[in-house]
Design an enzyme around this catalytic site. Sequence first.
Site, PDB file in Angstrom:
ATOM      1  N   ASP A 112      18.474   6.685 -11.540  1.00  0.00           N
ATOM      2  CA  ASP A 112      19.475   6.776 -10.483  1.00  0.00           C
ATOM      3  C   ASP A 112      19.965   5.363 -10.181  1.00  0.00           C
ATOM      4  O   ASP A 112      19.252   4.563  -9.584  1.00  0.00           O
ATOM      5  CB  ASP A 112      18.859   7.415  -9.236  1.00  0.00           C
ATOM      6  CG  ASP A 112      19.831   7.498  -8.066  1.00  0.00           C
ATOM      7  OD1 ASP A 112      21.001   7.090  -8.224  1.00  0.00           O
ATOM      8  OD2 ASP A 112      19.419   7.965  -6.989  1.00  0.00           O
ATOM      9  N   TYR A 166      38.678   5.762  -4.190  1.00  0.00           N
ATOM     10  CA  TYR A 166      38.189   5.419  -5.534  1.00  0.00           C
ATOM     11  C   TYR A 166      38.536   3.969  -5.874  1.00  0.00           C
ATOM     12  O   TYR A 166      37.662   3.182  -6.276  1.00  0.00           O
ATOM     13  CB  TYR A 166      38.801   6.371  -6.556  1.00  0.00           C
ATOM     14  CG  TYR A 166      38.577   5.963  -7.994  1.00  0.00           C
ATOM     15  CD1 TYR A 166      37.308   5.969  -8.559  1.00  0.00           C
ATOM     16  CD2 TYR A 166      39.646   5.559  -8.799  1.00  0.00           C
ATOM     17  CE1 TYR A 166      37.107   5.585  -9.878  1.00  0.00           C
ATOM     18  CE2 TYR A 166      39.459   5.183 -10.115  1.00  0.00           C
ATOM     19  CZ  TYR A 166      38.187   5.196 -10.649  1.00  0.00           C
ATOM     20  OH  TYR A 166      37.996   4.811 -11.956  1.00  0.00           O
TER      21      TYR A 166
END
Length: 298
Positions: A38, A127
């Site tokens: 992760d 984004y």
Amino acid sequence: MAHEILILGGGGQVGTELARRAWGPGVAVHAPARAALDVTDEAAVAAAVAERPWRAVINTAAYTAVDKAEGEVGAAWRLNALAPAYLAAATARAGIPIVHVSTDYVFDGSGEGAYATDAPVRPTSVYGASKAAGELAVRTTNPRHAVVRTAWVVSPHRANFVKTMLRLAAERDRLTVVDDQRGCPTSAGDLAAALAAIALRLAEDPGAPAGTYHCVNAGATTWCGFARGIMAGAQARGARSVPVEPIPTSAFPTPARRPANSELSTETLTQAFGIVPRPWTAALDDILDQLIGPAKQA
């Protein structure tokens, strides 16, 4: 001793191409699955970077659901800003160069012509803002870095514009595609080749240039022009092809604002690394050859 390269984001289009490419003798690449590492976990990132004497780290992991990011701000920033910060810090501590992939969305799209690497960033979406923050984290944390912006990435893998157009052409008698957004289609395979060359140069040469670069295929078009190129290529290969009609962005509203101009100049990439991207039309032909088959003989 083999050059061991760590690749993050191995399941995406670019990561897939990096993992499957022929790196040459003496190079071993490792691309752990998302479930195995992760990248938003600072301790896990630190442990992964410290695990082996990596010669370079290439980060292609990103939150790329542009419209979804408008409603999932935290998730976008964790993957696009915090993860690169963790990677940059861990690689800097280990003295390892990092190659980090970014995007044309850091620009607002209002400029004329192709954006230079030093053009001011003015993101207009969650984004874009999160990716700009990731760039900044890499630049300010690890002096041995290459931030590589790209745009309009396509390949035979995963979901992308080429595969979407081919699928829609099989379902519809005509396509309507935005014709007032301009950019440079980019082959994930060509981008992977550039990232590999940059990473190996940084690994082998402590004096290799650090900085920000643009890597896109040569030439620019609109989304409509790109779609027409895909349809022409499909027709040449005996696949279904349908007419493509232009529409303005206003006719296809989206939660996130898209840059009207996404053209990126690759001049500094060529100057620093000798990489000269080929035309997007040639790259598209290779992708269609893999998806459909070779063009029919006239």
